[in-house]
Motif scaffolding. Structure first.
Motif, PDB file in Angstrom:
ATOM      1  N   GLY A  80       0.854  -1.181   0.000  1.00  0.00           N
ATOM      2  CA  GLY A  80       0.000   0.000   0.000  1.00  0.00           C
ATOM      3  C   GLY A  80       0.884   1.223   0.000  1.00  0.00           C
ATOM      4  N   THR A  81       0.452   2.250   0.692  1.00  0.00           N
ATOM      5  CA  THR A  81       1.280   3.442   0.829  1.00  0.00           C
ATOM      6  C   THR A  81       1.307   3.863   2.291  1.00  0.00           C
ATOM      7  N   VAL A  87       6.235  12.674   3.807  1.00  0.00           N
ATOM      8  CA  VAL A  87       6.652  12.069   2.546  1.00  0.00           C
ATOM      9  C   VAL A  87       5.858  10.786   2.322  1.00  0.00           C
ATOM     10  N   ARG A  88       5.364  10.609   1.102  1.00  0.00           N
ATOM     11  CA  ARG A  88       4.599   9.407   0.749  1.00  0.00           C
ATOM     12  C   ARG A  88       5.557   8.334   0.232  1.00  0.00           C
ATOM     13  N   TYR A  89       5.374   7.105   0.754  1.00  0.00           N
ATOM     14  CA  TYR A  89       6.177   5.952   0.348  1.00  0.00           C
ATOM     15  C   TYR A  89       5.256   4.848  -0.160  1.00  0.00           C
ATOM     16  N   ASP A  90       5.684   4.171  -1.207  1.00  0.00           N
ATOM     17  CA  ASP A  90       5.043   2.929  -1.604  1.00  0.00           C
ATOM     18  C   ASP A  90       5.660   1.844  -0.729  1.00  0.00           C
ATOM     19  N   VAL A 128       9.813   2.544  -0.720  1.00  0.00           N
ATOM     20  CA  VAL A 128      10.469   3.409  -1.706  1.00  0.00           C
ATOM     21  C   VAL A 128       9.639   4.677  -1.790  1.00  0.00           C
ATOM     22  N   ARG A 129      10.307   5.773  -1.954  1.00  0.00           N
ATOM     23  CA  ARG A 129       9.608   7.051  -2.053  1.00  0.00           C
ATOM     24  C   ARG A 129       8.692   7.027  -3.276  1.00  0.00           C
ATOM     25  N   ALA A 130       7.432   7.385  -3.057  1.00  0.00           N
ATOM     26  CA  ALA A 130       6.450   7.376  -4.148  1.00  0.00           C
ATOM     27  C   ALA A 130       6.793   8.464  -5.154  1.00  0.00           C
TER      28      ALA A 130
END
Length: 132
Positions: A80-81, A87-90, A128-130
């Motif tokens: 998900g995220t 900061v948004r990450y996957d 990982v950073r989206a």
């Protein structure tokens, strides 16, 4: 040994309503906000969680056990995220791990907190950073 599942009490549910507004921001660096999709409903959910970041992963303590809806949703979807420190990450590959793995990678201040925490069960997610 897995943490026993027991439902959160009323105070936790009230706290979560506030935490969901602040989790993932720079104001609450220990908390991230997990975005996940319901396994059956397909609905979008957001859940505040305490995270321990390490290189390329987040470790999330599971005080309510492995069978909470957000954990089951994330595992069913394969990820998900998460939003952490704005900061948004996957996130992917949700895997149950024990406390010893987290202690091995935690920085000194985190390690001291973890040693005192009674939790033994954690979820590790790759991050990982989206890009969007």
């Amino acid at each position: 040994m897995a943490t026993e599942r027991h439902p959160p009490n009323r105070a936790v549910l009230v706290f979560n309503r506030v935490a969901v507004k602040l989790a993932g921001t720079r104001a609450m660096p220990v908390w991230a906000l997990v975005h996940h999709v319901g396994r059956r409903s397909g609905a979008l959910y957001r859940t505040p969680v305490a995270v321990f970041p390490a290189v390329g992963v987040f470790y999330v303590g599971l005080p309510w056990g492995r069978d909470t809806d957000w954990v089951r949703n994330l595992r069913a979807a394969g990820g998900g995220t998460m939003v952490w420190r704005g900061v948004r990450y996957d996130v992917s590959d949700p895997t149950f791990v024990d406390k010893s793995e987290v202690l091995n990678v935690a920085r000194l201040p985190q390690r001291e907190i973890l040693k005192r925490w009674s939790l033994t069960d954690f979820l590790r997610v790759r991050r990982v950073r989206a890009t969007t």
